[in-house]
Scaffold this active site. Structure first.
Site, mmCIF file in Angstrom:
data_model
loop_
_atom_site.group_PDB
_atom_site.id
_atom_site.type_symbol
_atom_site.label_atom_id
_atom_site.label_comp_id
_atom_site.label_asym_id
_atom_site.label_seq_id
_atom_site.Cartn_x
_atom_site.Cartn_y
_atom_site.Cartn_z
ATOM 1 N N ASN A 9 33.085 53.282 47.723
ATOM 2 C CA ASN A 9 32.986 53.203 46.263
ATOM 3 C C ASN A 9 32.142 51.972 45.964
ATOM 4 O O ASN A 9 32.624 50.851 46.079
ATOM 5 C CB ASN A 9 34.387 53.084 45.644
ATOM 6 C CG ASN A 9 34.321 52.831 44.151
ATOM 7 O OD1 ASN A 9 33.259 52.949 43.531
ATOM 8 N ND2 ASN A 9 35.457 52.471 43.558
ATOM 9 N N TRP A 10 30.910 52.209 45.582
ATOM 10 C CA TRP A 10 29.994 51.085 45.347
ATOM 11 C C TRP A 10 30.263 50.353 44.043
ATOM 12 O O TRP A 10 29.704 49.296 43.801
ATOM 13 C CB TRP A 10 28.548 51.598 45.349
ATOM 14 C CG TRP A 10 27.977 51.828 46.720
ATOM 15 C CD1 TRP A 10 28.588 51.578 47.924
ATOM 16 C CD2 TRP A 10 26.675 52.355 47.033
ATOM 17 N NE1 TRP A 10 27.745 51.911 48.956
ATOM 18 C CE2 TRP A 10 26.560 52.390 48.432
ATOM 19 C CE3 TRP A 10 25.605 52.803 46.252
ATOM 20 C CZ2 TRP A 10 25.409 52.848 49.080
ATOM 21 C CZ3 TRP A 10 24.461 53.259 46.888
ATOM 22 C CH2 TRP A 10 24.361 53.276 48.293
ATOM 23 N N LYS A 11 31.086 50.943 43.163
ATOM 24 C CA LYS A 11 31.325 50.329 41.849
ATOM 25 C C LYS A 11 29.976 50.064 41.168
ATOM 26 O O LYS A 11 29.063 50.869 41.338
ATOM 27 C CB LYS A 11 32.190 49.075 42.006
ATOM 28 C CG LYS A 11 33.434 49.381 42.859
ATOM 29 C CD LYS A 11 34.470 48.319 42.868
ATOM 30 C CE LYS A 11 35.646 48.786 43.724
ATOM 31 N NZ LYS A 11 36.745 47.841 43.718
ATOM 32 N N HIS A 94 40.261 55.464 38.571
ATOM 33 C CA HIS A 94 40.260 54.199 39.315
ATOM 34 C C HIS A 94 40.927 53.115 38.464
ATOM 35 O O HIS A 94 40.777 53.101 37.246
ATOM 36 C CB HIS A 94 38.818 53.797 39.666
ATOM 37 C CG HIS A 94 38.770 52.679 40.663
ATOM 38 N ND1 HIS A 94 38.980 51.373 40.301
ATOM 39 C CD2 HIS A 94 38.579 52.689 41.999
ATOM 40 C CE1 HIS A 94 38.908 50.613 41.400
ATOM 41 N NE2 HIS A 94 38.669 51.385 42.439
ATOM 42 N N GLU A 96 40.202 50.166 37.906
ATOM 43 C CA GLU A 96 39.278 49.377 37.067
ATOM 44 C C GLU A 96 38.965 50.129 35.779
ATOM 45 O O GLU A 96 38.783 49.514 34.724
ATOM 46 C CB GLU A 96 38.005 49.042 37.867
ATOM 47 C CG GLU A 96 38.296 47.972 38.918
ATOM 48 C CD GLU A 96 37.417 48.037 40.145
ATOM 49 O OE1 GLU A 96 36.378 48.722 40.114
ATOM 50 O OE2 GLU A 96 37.766 47.379 41.150
ATOM 51 N N GLU A 166 45.662 53.142 45.836
ATOM 52 C CA GLU A 166 45.018 51.833 45.754
ATOM 53 C C GLU A 166 45.914 50.864 44.990
ATOM 54 O O GLU A 166 45.883 50.829 43.755
ATOM 55 C CB GLU A 166 43.671 51.953 45.024
ATOM 56 C CG GLU A 166 42.679 52.846 45.721
ATOM 57 C CD GLU A 166 41.239 52.440 45.418
ATOM 58 O OE1 GLU A 166 40.444 52.440 46.354
ATOM 59 O OE2 GLU A 166 40.918 52.111 44.262
ATOM 60 N N GLY A 172 39.742 44.126 46.050
ATOM 61 C CA GLY A 172 38.792 43.033 45.912
ATOM 62 C C GLY A 172 39.423 41.657 46.045
ATOM 63 O O GLY A 172 38.826 40.647 45.692
ATOM 64 N N SER A 212 40.655 46.401 49.986
ATOM 65 C CA SER A 212 40.249 45.456 51.031
ATOM 66 C C SER A 212 40.185 46.066 52.435
ATOM 67 O O SER A 212 40.500 45.391 53.418
ATOM 68 C CB SER A 212 41.157 44.214 51.019
ATOM 69 O OG SER A 212 41.091 43.579 49.752
ATOM 70 N N GLY A 233 35.668 49.693 49.014
ATOM 71 C CA GLY A 233 34.817 49.073 48.001
ATOM 72 C C GLY A 233 33.773 48.179 48.639
ATOM 73 O O GLY A 233 32.781 48.640 49.203
ATOM 74 N N GLY A 234 34.017 46.882 48.588
ATOM 75 C CA GLY A 234 33.044 45.880 49.034
ATOM 76 C C GLY A 234 32.414 46.159 50.388
ATOM 77 O O GLY A 234 31.192 46.012 50.560
#
Ligand code: 13P
Length: 248
Positions: A9-11, A94, A96, A166, A172, A212, A233-234
Site C-alpha cells: 500500500n503505497w499510500k 483503511h 487512515e 491492521e 507506521g 510495520s 506500507g512503508g
C-alpha cells in the site's frame, strides 16, 4: 487452499515517473513466486502500473473508490473507472481514511457492494486503536466493524474478499503487533466469519496482517497458521525491500 497474498500500500507516495521506476526495478527482481502479489497505488499511477506489470502476474490495486456509479462528487473516482483501467483490487476502509476522511462503516459497506457489482476484489481493512486495545475492547471493535462493513453481503461475494487486520497502533509506528497478537486476531476474524456465514465460506477468505511489516519480520508473520498474507506500507516503497518480503 488459500494462496498467500502480499500487497503493498503505497499510500500518497510516488509520482507516475517514480511508479514506473519502481516497476522496472521490481520486474528485474521478481522471478514469479507462489505468493500472489499486488501494489495498491495512488490513482494517478494505476494506468502505468497495469501496463508495466502486464503478463508478469503482479497485480494492481487502488486505495479507495466512491460508492456511487457516477455523479456530482468532485474529486472522487468510481469503480467503473478503476475497472476500465484494469485494476484488480481496491483497499476499502483503511484506518487512515476512517480517521482523516470521514470513512464510516456505512460508507465502507456501500463501497464493498459497489465493487461486488464488478470484478475488482476488495481488501477490507479493520483494526482497533491503542486505546481500544488497552481497554480490552480489540475483539469487540473488530467484530463490530465486520458486522457493519459486511452487512447484506452474500456468501458468494465474501469468498472473494481479502481482509487486512491492521491494528491502528502498529501502522507506521515501527511497533509491530507480536505474531501471536496478529495470529489471535486473524483467527478471531475467521471465527467471526464462520458465525456470520459458514465454515466453507470463511475458509476461502484471505486474511492479511498489516502494520510495520518489513523484511526483518515478514518470515515470522507469514509463518503463522492463521495469517495468509500482509498489507505492507512503508516497506513496499523500495523494490528490494518489497521483494525480500515476498520471498519471506
Ligand atoms: P506500515 O507498513 O507503513 O506500517 O503501514 C501499514 C499499512 O497501513 C498498510 O495498509
Amino acid at each position: 487452499m488459500r494462496v498467500p497474498f502480499i500487497a503493498g500500500n503505497w499510500k500518497m507516495f510516488k509520482t507516475k515517473a517514480e511508479a514506473l521506476e519502481f516497476a522496472e526495478e521490481f520486474k528485474k527482481l521478481y522471478k514469479g513466486t507462489d505468493v500472489q502479489t499486488a501494489i495498491c497505488a495512488p490513482f494517478t499511477d494505476l494506468e502505468v502500473l497495469v501496463a508495466a506489470f502486464r503478463g508478469t502476474g503482479i497485480q494492481v490495486g487502488a486505495q479507495n473508490v466512491h460508492f456511487a456509479d457516477n455523479g456530482a462528487y468532485t474529486g472522487e473516482i468510481s469503480a467503473a473507472m478503476l475497472e476500465e483501467i484494469g485494476v484488480d483490487f481496491c483497499i476499502v476502509g483503511h484506518s487512515e481514511r476512517r480517521q482523516y476522511f470521514g470513512e464510516t462503516d456505512e460508507t465502507v459497506n456501500l463501497k464493498l457492494k459497489k465493487l461486488y457489482e464488478g470484478s475488482i476484489r476488495p481488501i477490507l481493512c479493520v483494526g482497533e486503536s491503542l486505546e481500544q486495545r488497552d481497554a480490552g475492547k480489540a475483539t469487540d471493535i473488530v467484530k463490530g466493524q465486520l458486522l457493519a462493513d459486511l452487512e447484506n453481503i452474500s456468501a458468494e461475494n465474501i469468498r472473494k474478499l481479502v481482509i487486512a487486520y491492521e491494528p491502528v497502533w502498529a501502522i507506521g509506528t515501527g511497533r509491530t503487533a507480536t505474531p501471536q497478537q496478529a495470529e489471535e486476531m486473524c483467527a478471531f476474524i475467521r471465527n467471526t466469519l464462520i458465525d456470520m456465514y459458514d465454515e466453507d465460506t470463511a475458509d476461502e477468505v484471505i486474511i492479511q496482517y498489516g502494520g510495520s511489516v518489513k523484511p526483518a519480520n515478514a518470515t515470522e508473520i507469514m509463518n503463522m497458521d492463521e495469517i495468509d498474507g500482509a498489507l505492507v506500507g512503508g516497506a513496499s516503497l523500495k523494490a528490494e525491500d518489497f521483494m525480500e518480503i515476498i520471498d519471506f
